[in-house]
Design an enzyme around this catalytic site. Structure first.
Site, mmCIF file in Angstrom:
data_model
loop_
_atom_site.group_PDB
_atom_site.id
_atom_site.type_symbol
_atom_site.label_atom_id
_atom_site.label_comp_id
_atom_site.label_asym_id
_atom_site.label_seq_id
_atom_site.Cartn_x
_atom_site.Cartn_y
_atom_site.Cartn_z
ATOM 1 N N HIS A 171 0.798 -1.230 0.000
ATOM 2 C CA HIS A 171 0.000 0.000 0.000
ATOM 3 C C HIS A 171 0.837 1.289 0.000
ATOM 4 C CE1 HIS A 171 -3.798 -2.242 1.357
ATOM 5 N NE2 HIS A 171 -4.076 -1.661 0.214
ATOM 6 N N HIS A 206 -5.700 -3.999 -11.227
ATOM 7 C CA HIS A 206 -6.220 -3.757 -9.885
ATOM 8 C C HIS A 206 -7.737 -3.656 -9.991
ATOM 9 C CE1 HIS A 206 -7.089 -1.040 -6.385
ATOM 10 N NE2 HIS A 206 -6.139 -1.742 -5.817
#
Length: 377
Positions: free
Chosen positions: A191, A294
């Site tokens: 992240h 994604h």
């Protein structure tokens, strides 16, 4: 007409859908990427982009996206703009496919695969220990998934972490590997959280668990640092991923030129839509960079758009499937798009091959999520 629908699932984030309706009553669906604190900013962009869509032939997709970039965004786009643009663009493709009587992937050059491999995400929340994380991972294997992604770093997102956080991160990865065995792929999500010194140390410590990849160890806006991490961990054989926080082709150019990643993960709901995703993937091919779209979106329209884009993408290796949105998907979509044995079958009906039930959407009205933790170092 251009409409948007904000839908509140039990957990995760609000979902944003866009519906375009032509003057003869044909409808097309798209989905915008959202973040839990930036829902209304995205729908505001949809509202403002509306005047660039009304009166336009829905098949003139490139003219719309280029005009929006040049004239609406004044060539100064940001995340909220790209999210809104992506939803409208997908809905235009849905309409185009329905007008042509063809699935969207057939209009993009056809298929190179009949199904797309997916990895499970959204399954690891609430695990209070490495052992509990391992148990949750086993539950995904029992559901037929052969790959799963999770963020092993404890606590809020911070650039610098202490040794205890590093040790817990390593223990979490080791627990999942021990629980699922050697044949299930584990994908490590960082992240964009860490400074290179932490990311590199963790990568070397978990190398013996043979992760499928090491995703966004540092901020994607510092590609030199990302390339440094990739060089420093290359001996582990662990591929580096970036791309979910990059938007449009120009953001990806330096990823390839700086050799900053082995795999990119652009999101069809925030990168600019289906065509932009395909063009980015084509840019990646000559650099031997793989693509794993994604998909922190619903298992309905956003997933369908991803599958259509991926169906004819030679360098696509796997895509994302959020299990915590699956129940809602079953409720609001017809037909639901479901993973089976770790794959999603490519739809063959006109357009994106999925319709949403407006009454089901209305049963989950918008509700703000609580604020994330901020401050205190």
């Amino acid at each position: 007409e251009v409409e948007h629908f904000l839908v509140h699932p039990p957990r995760g984030k609000n979902l944003c859908f866009v519906r375009l309706t032509t003057d003869d009553g044909l409808t097309g669906w798209g989905e915008c990427y959202t973040q839990s604190d930036r829902d209304l900013q995205i729908t505001a962009h949809v509202d403002q982009l509306r005047r660039y869509v009304i009166g336009r032939d829905p098949r003139h997709i490139k003219a719309f996206t280029q005009g929006a970039f040049d004239d609406f965004a004044a060539r100064r786009p940001a995340m909220d703009y790209y999210c809104a643009l992506s939803g409208i663009e997908q809905a235009m493709w849905d309409l185009t496919g329905k007008i042509a009587g063809q699935p969207v992937h057939a209009l993009l050059g056809g298929q190179v695969r009949d199904r797309v491999r997916v990895y499970a995400n959204g399954w690891s929340g609430g695990a209070g220990s490495p052992e509990e994380l391992g148990e949750k991972a086993v539950a995904m294997v029992e559901r037929g998934f052969t790959a799963m992604k999770f963020d092993p770093v404890p606590g809020p997102w911070r650039t610098f972490i202490n040794r205890e956080a590093e040790r817990r991160t390593i223990a979490n990865v080791q627990a999942v590997r021990a629980a699922v065995g050697p044949d299930v792929e584990i994908l490590i999500e960082m992240h964009r959280r860490l400074a290179p010194m932490h990311a590199t140390r963790i990568a070397h410590a978990i190398a013996d668990t043979q992760p499928y990849w090491f995703e966004e160890p540092v901020l994607a806006t510092n590609l030199d640092a990302l390339a440094e991490v990739r060089r420093d961990i290359r001996v582990t054989g662990m591929p580096v991923v970036t791309g979910e926080a990059l938007y449009g082709k120009s953001d990806f150019r330096n990823v390839f030129e700086k050799a900053a990643a082995d795999i990119i993960n652009p999101d069809v709901c925030n990168v600019g839509g289906i065509l932009e995703l395909r063009e980015i993937a084509a840019m990646a091919e000559p650099y031997f960079v793989a693509v794993s779209p994604h998909n922190y979106n619903s298992t309905t329209v956003g997933l369908a758009a991803t599958i259509h884009a991926s169906a004819g993408m030679p360098n696509c290796i796997i895509t994302e499937y959020f299990v915590n949105f699956e129940d809602l998907g079953r409720e609001i979509a017809a037909p639901p798009l479901l993973a089976k044995d770790g794959y999603v079958t490519v739809p063959q009906t006109p357009g994106l091959g999925i319709e949403l039930d407006e009454s089901a959407l209305a049963a989950h009205p918008y509700e703000a999520f609580g604020p994330r933790k901020i401050g205190d170092g």
